[in-house]
Design a protein around this motif. Structure first.
Motif, PDB file in Angstrom:
ATOM      1  N   THR A  27       0.811  -1.222   0.000  1.00 23.73           N
ATOM      2  CA  THR A  27       0.000   0.000   0.000  1.00 23.73           C
ATOM      3  C   THR A  27       0.842   1.268   0.000  1.00 23.73           C
ATOM      4  OG1 THR A  27      -0.130  -0.164   2.416  1.00 23.73           O
ATOM      5  CG2 THR A  27      -1.929  -1.140   1.143  1.00 23.73           C
ATOM      6  N   GLY A  28       2.157   1.171   0.178  1.00 25.25           N
ATOM      7  CA  GLY A  28       3.012   2.349   0.198  1.00 25.25           C
ATOM      8  C   GLY A  28       4.337   2.072  -0.488  1.00 25.25           C
ATOM      9  N   LEU A  29       4.304   1.898  -1.810  1.00 23.14           N
ATOM     10  CA  LEU A  29       5.511   1.536  -2.548  1.00 23.14           C
ATOM     11  C   LEU A  29       6.551   2.648  -2.532  1.00 23.14           C
ATOM     12  CD1 LEU A  29       3.886  -0.222  -5.643  1.00 23.14           C
ATOM     13  CD2 LEU A  29       4.871  -1.302  -3.627  1.00 23.14           C
ATOM     14  N   ASP A  30       6.115   3.889  -2.314  1.00 25.69           N
ATOM     15  CA  ASP A  30       7.056   5.000  -2.311  1.00 25.69           C
ATOM     16  C   ASP A  30       7.656   5.264  -0.936  1.00 25.69           C
ATOM     17  OD1 ASP A  30       4.608   5.694  -1.307  1.00 25.69           O
ATOM     18  OD2 ASP A  30       4.661   7.760  -2.055  1.00 25.69           O
ATOM     19  N   GLN A  31       7.295   4.446   0.037  1.00 28.28           N
ATOM     20  CA  GLN A  31       7.819   4.598   1.392  1.00 28.28           C
ATOM     21  C   GLN A  31       8.662   3.370   1.738  1.00 28.28           C
ATOM     22  OE1 GLN A  31       4.417   5.193   3.902  1.00 28.28           O
ATOM     23  NE2 GLN A  31       3.804   7.102   2.889  1.00 28.28           N
ATOM     24  N   MET A  32       9.948   3.534   1.688  1.00 30.03           N
ATOM     25  CA  MET A  32      10.876   2.447   1.954  1.00 30.03           C
ATOM     26  C   MET A  32      11.725   2.793   3.160  1.00 30.03           C
ATOM     27  SD  MET A  32      12.054   1.620  -2.000  1.00 30.03           S
ATOM     28  CE  MET A  32      13.019   0.202  -1.509  1.00 30.03           C
ATOM     29  N   GLN A  33      11.828   1.832   4.069  1.00 26.60           N
ATOM     30  CA  GLN A  33      12.617   2.025   5.286  1.00 26.60           C
ATOM     31  C   GLN A  33      13.720   0.968   5.340  1.00 26.60           C
ATOM     32  OE1 GLN A  33      10.359   1.736   8.903  1.00 26.60           O
ATOM     33  NE2 GLN A  33      12.126   2.042  10.237  1.00 26.60           N
ATOM     34  N   TRP A  34      14.956   1.426   5.480  1.00 27.51           N
ATOM     35  CA  TRP A  34      16.100   0.521   5.506  1.00 27.51           C
ATOM     36  C   TRP A  34      16.066  -0.353   6.756  1.00 27.51           C
ATOM     37  CZ3 TRP A  34      20.042  -0.991   2.388  1.00 27.51           C
ATOM     38  CH2 TRP A  34      21.116  -1.666   2.991  1.00 27.51           C
ATOM     39  N   VAL A  35      16.150  -1.685   6.554  1.00 25.40           N
ATOM     40  CA  VAL A  35      16.166  -2.621   7.680  1.00 25.40           C
ATOM     41  C   VAL A  35      17.342  -3.578   7.590  1.00 25.40           C
ATOM     42  CG1 VAL A  35      13.675  -2.508   8.090  1.00 25.40           C
ATOM     43  CG2 VAL A  35      14.589  -4.194   6.464  1.00 25.40           C
ATOM     44  N   GLY A  36      18.150  -3.481   6.547  1.00 25.87           N
ATOM     45  CA  GLY A  36      19.311  -4.366   6.421  1.00 25.87           C
ATOM     46  C   GLY A  36      18.900  -5.807   6.172  1.00 25.87           C
ATOM     47  N   TRP A  37      19.472  -6.710   6.973  1.00 23.76           N
ATOM     48  CA  TRP A  37      19.227  -8.143   6.801  1.00 23.76           C
ATOM     49  C   TRP A  37      18.042  -8.647   7.623  1.00 23.76           C
ATOM     50  CZ3 TRP A  37      21.908 -10.091   2.909  1.00 23.76           C
ATOM     51  CH2 TRP A  37      23.117  -9.486   2.578  1.00 23.76           C
ATOM     52  N   ILE A  43      12.587 -14.556   7.575  1.00 24.06           N
ATOM     53  CA  ILE A  43      12.135 -15.759   6.878  1.00 24.06           C
ATOM     54  C   ILE A  43      12.932 -16.985   7.312  1.00 24.06           C
ATOM     55  CG2 ILE A  43      11.342 -14.428   4.905  1.00 24.06           C
ATOM     56  CD1 ILE A  43      13.838 -15.437   3.384  1.00 24.06           C
ATOM     57  N   LEU A  44      14.219 -16.815   7.632  1.00 25.30           N
ATOM     58  CA  LEU A  44      15.025 -17.961   8.050  1.00 25.30           C
ATOM     59  C   LEU A  44      14.599 -18.485   9.415  1.00 25.30           C
ATOM     60  CD1 LEU A  44      18.597 -16.881   6.859  1.00 25.30           C
ATOM     61  CD2 LEU A  44      17.072 -18.565   5.812  1.00 25.30           C
ATOM     62  N   HIS A  45      14.002 -17.642  10.238  1.00 22.16           N
ATOM     63  CA  HIS A  45      13.510 -18.061  11.547  1.00 22.16           C
ATOM     64  C   HIS A  45      12.025 -18.412  11.518  1.00 22.16           C
ATOM     65  CE1 HIS A  45      17.284 -16.077  12.777  1.00 22.16           C
ATOM     66  NE2 HIS A  45      17.242 -16.894  13.813  1.00 22.16           N
ATOM     67  N   ASP A  46      11.444 -18.448  10.335  1.00 22.93           N
ATOM     68  CA  ASP A  46      10.029 -18.785  10.181  1.00 22.93           C
ATOM     69  C   ASP A  46       9.914 -20.260   9.834  1.00 22.93           C
ATOM     70  OD1 ASP A  46       7.334 -18.834   9.824  1.00 22.93           O
ATOM     71  OD2 ASP A  46       7.301 -17.524   8.062  1.00 22.93           O
ATOM     72  N   SER A  47       9.218 -21.011  10.656  1.00 23.64           N
ATOM     73  CA  SER A  47       9.067 -22.453  10.418  1.00 23.64           C
ATOM     74  C   SER A  47       8.293 -22.727   9.126  1.00 23.64           C
ATOM     75  CB  SER A  47       8.358 -23.107  11.603  1.00 23.64           C
ATOM     76  OG  SER A  47       7.067 -22.540  11.789  1.00 23.64           O
ATOM     77  N   GLU A  48       7.403 -21.817   8.751  1.00 24.17           N
ATOM     78  CA  GLU A  48       6.640 -22.009   7.518  1.00 24.17           C
ATOM     79  C   GLU A  48       7.548 -21.967   6.292  1.00 24.17           C
ATOM     80  OE1 GLU A  48       2.845 -19.971   5.163  1.00 24.17           O
ATOM     81  OE2 GLU A  48       3.262 -19.455   7.253  1.00 24.17           O
ATOM     82  N   ALA A  74      13.057 -11.098  -0.155  1.00 27.61           N
ATOM     83  CA  ALA A  74      14.060 -11.941   0.503  1.00 27.61           C
ATOM     84  C   ALA A  74      13.850 -13.409   0.151  1.00 27.61           C
ATOM     85  CB  ALA A  74      14.002 -11.740   2.014  1.00 27.61           C
ATOM     86  N   VAL A  75      12.589 -13.842   0.053  1.00 30.52           N
ATOM     87  CA  VAL A  75      12.290 -15.223  -0.345  1.00 30.52           C
ATOM     88  C   VAL A  75      12.771 -15.463  -1.778  1.00 30.52           C
ATOM     89  CG1 VAL A  75      10.451 -16.883  -0.776  1.00 30.52           C
ATOM     90  CG2 VAL A  75      10.345 -15.414   1.224  1.00 30.52           C
ATOM     91  N   ALA A  76      12.575 -14.478  -2.654  1.00 31.14           N
ATOM     92  CA  ALA A  76      13.022 -14.621  -4.039  1.00 31.14           C
ATOM     93  C   ALA A  76      14.536 -14.811  -4.109  1.00 31.14           C
ATOM     94  CB  ALA A  76      12.595 -13.398  -4.848  1.00 31.14           C
ATOM     95  N   TRP A  77      15.274 -14.050  -3.315  1.00 30.95           N
ATOM     96  CA  TRP A  77      16.732 -14.204  -3.312  1.00 30.95           C
ATOM     97  C   TRP A  77      17.152 -15.508  -2.639  1.00 30.95           C
ATOM     98  CZ3 TRP A  77      21.238 -12.011  -5.009  1.00 30.95           C
ATOM     99  CH2 TRP A  77      21.087 -10.924  -5.851  1.00 30.95           C
ATOM    100  N   ALA A  78      16.396 -15.965  -1.659  1.00 33.85           N
ATOM    101  CA  ALA A  78      16.692 -17.266  -1.058  1.00 33.85           C
ATOM    102  C   ALA A  78      16.491 -18.390  -2.076  1.00 33.85           C
ATOM    103  CB  ALA A  78      15.794 -17.487   0.165  1.00 33.85           C
ATOM    104  N   MET A  79      15.458 -18.261  -2.907  1.00 35.55           N
ATOM    105  CA  MET A  79      15.248 -19.251  -3.969  1.00 35.55           C
ATOM    106  C   MET A  79      16.402 -19.241  -4.956  1.00 35.55           C
ATOM    107  SD  MET A  79      11.171 -18.581  -4.601  1.00 35.55           S
ATOM    108  CE  MET A  79      11.079 -19.660  -6.026  1.00 35.55           C
ATOM    109  N   LEU A  80      16.917 -18.050  -5.283  1.00 34.14           N
ATOM    110  CA  LEU A  80      18.059 -17.961  -6.184  1.00 34.14           C
ATOM    111  C   LEU A  80      19.284 -18.644  -5.588  1.00 34.14           C
ATOM    112  CD1 LEU A  80      19.457 -16.866  -8.730  1.00 34.14           C
ATOM    113  CD2 LEU A  80      19.859 -14.733  -7.481  1.00 34.14           C
ATOM    114  N   VAL A  81      19.528 -18.421  -4.303  1.00 31.71           N
ATOM    115  CA  VAL A  81      20.680 -19.050  -3.649  1.00 31.71           C
ATOM    116  C   VAL A  81      20.532 -20.571  -3.646  1.00 31.71           C
ATOM    117  CG1 VAL A  81      21.893 -19.292  -1.447  1.00 31.71           C
ATOM    118  CG2 VAL A  81      21.206 -17.030  -2.245  1.00 31.71           C
ATOM    119  N   LEU A  82      19.320 -21.071  -3.373  1.00 28.78           N
ATOM    120  CA  LEU A  82      19.093 -22.516  -3.386  1.00 28.78           C
ATOM    121  C   LEU A  82      19.319 -23.093  -4.782  1.00 28.78           C
ATOM    122  CD1 LEU A  82      15.920 -22.830  -1.108  1.00 28.78           C
ATOM    123  CD2 LEU A  82      18.244 -23.573  -0.572  1.00 28.78           C
ATOM    124  N   LEU A  83      18.878 -22.373  -5.807  1.00 27.22           N
ATOM    125  CA  LEU A  83      19.106 -22.841  -7.178  1.00 27.22           C
ATOM    126  C   LEU A  83      20.590 -22.894  -7.509  1.00 27.22           C
ATOM    127  CD1 LEU A  83      16.272 -21.083  -9.225  1.00 27.22           C
ATOM    128  CD2 LEU A  83      16.577 -23.536  -8.857  1.00 27.22           C
TER     129      LEU A  83
END
Length: 330
Positions: free
Chosen positions: A74-84, A90-95, A302-311
């Motif tokens: 809902t706010g594509l023009d509002q980006m806040q830096w969070v690093g890693w 996602i790595l700590h998410d069991s799903e 982040a999930v998209a980049w994780a998929m790239l790393v797995l590939l």
């Protein structure tokens, strides 16, 4: 009125018919030819790199940039830096790991039978058959069918209430099965869709590779007394080893991107989560849930980049295996 005679430094155009004009033209043509010889290859491949940069490289880099920010749909023009933080989330998410396991299991359950059946069909089609073009077209027909059409048809086949497969099982006395809600039955249903759709494609790849095998090898094996099965194991399979590794890599990439089949097995509705207990949620469905259902684009990237790393890891493993096989064969 006196006219001044031209000095040595004064420019005077060569007279018409002079020998200097053809020489200059020849020199200019030579320069153009050398420039064309060096620049033409780059001009020929430039469209590919332009398209790849616009629709491949730039989205990849921008997705990585989004993965380092908190961005909402809902706010594509509002980006806040969070690093890693998104990667840690996602790595700590069991799903996420459930989706990784489902993707791996469905990939194995669909890839192994698919390639084995494709290899057998290609071996049959490699013989001189009547109407061989017809049979090759029939085998390729499922690949030409859209994912939506195939998944919707199989959704009716595997439907719990009134499905064709449950009717057949009930007819022979094996009871009723809820294919979509079972832990293993749902994976089997998705694997069947994938096998049905991609077996013909791999069959034609194997068939093309088989037809490139020199007939002298089969004639020598036949003279030595090798049976058809022995020729297949000792001549065909070793000759097809690079092609088999290629299809394994391609099928693995397709398994990592599996989206349409599990989504449409659930009815294709918005908010699909890969089953009531995430029993067939793949990584693509997990990304879809984060990005479109929840609207959190940072974790989705982040999930998209994780998929790239797995590939990349899977490709590296396949490369090591192929290298080991080549050394052992040598």
């Amino acid at each position: 009125m006196a006219t001044s005679t031209p000095t040595r430094d004064t420019y005077a155009p060569p007279p018409r018919g002079s020998k200097q004009t053809p020489a200059r033209r020849q020199k200019w043509r030579s320069r153009l030819w050398r420039f064309d010889d060096k620049a033409s290859p780059y001009a020929y491949i430039a469209p590919f790199f332009l398209v790849f940069g616009a629709f491949g490289l730039y989205p990849l880099i921008y997705t990585g940039w989004i993965a380092l920010h908190r961005v909402e749909m809902t706010g594509l023009d509002q980006m806040q830096w969070v690093g890693w933080e998104n990667f840690s989330k996602i790595l700590h998410d069991s799903e996420f790991w459930t989706a990784v396991g489902n993707t791996f299991l469905i990939g194995v359950m669909s890839t192994v039978p698919q390639l084995l059946v494709a290899l057998g069909l290609a071996h049959l089609l490699n013989y001189k058959l009547r109407a061989s073009t017809f049979w090759r077209t029939i085998i390729l027909t499922p690949y030409a069918t859209s994912v939506a059409s195939a998944a919707l048809v199989f959704a009716l086949v595997f439907r719990a209430d009134g499905g064709l497969l449950n009717w057949a099982l009930h007819f022979i006395g094996l009871g009723h099965t809820n294919w979509a809600n079972g832990q293993w039955t749902s994976k089997i249903a998705i694997s069947v869709i994938v096998i049905w759709r991609w077996t013909g494609y791999n069959t034609l790849i194997y068939l093309a590779a088989m037809q490139a095998v020199p007939t002298d090898l089969y004639e020598a094996a036949s003279i030595d007394g090798a049976s058809r099965w022995q020729q297949f194991r000792k001549v065909t399979i070793p000759s097809l080893r690079p092609t088999i590794l290629f299809t394994i890599v391609i099928s693995t990439i397709g398994s990592m991107q599996l989206f349409g089949e599990p989504l449409l097995l659930e009815g294709g509705r918005l908010g699909a989560i890969g089953g009531n207990e995430n029993q067939y949620e793949t990584l693509s469905i997990y990304l879809y849930n984060y990005g479109w259902n929840l609207g959190h684009l940072g974790p989705a990237a982040a999930v998209a980049w994780a998929m790239l790393v797995l590939l990349l890891l899977i490709a590296a493993i396949n490369w090591l295996i192929s290298r080991f096989v080549r050394k052992s064969a040598a």
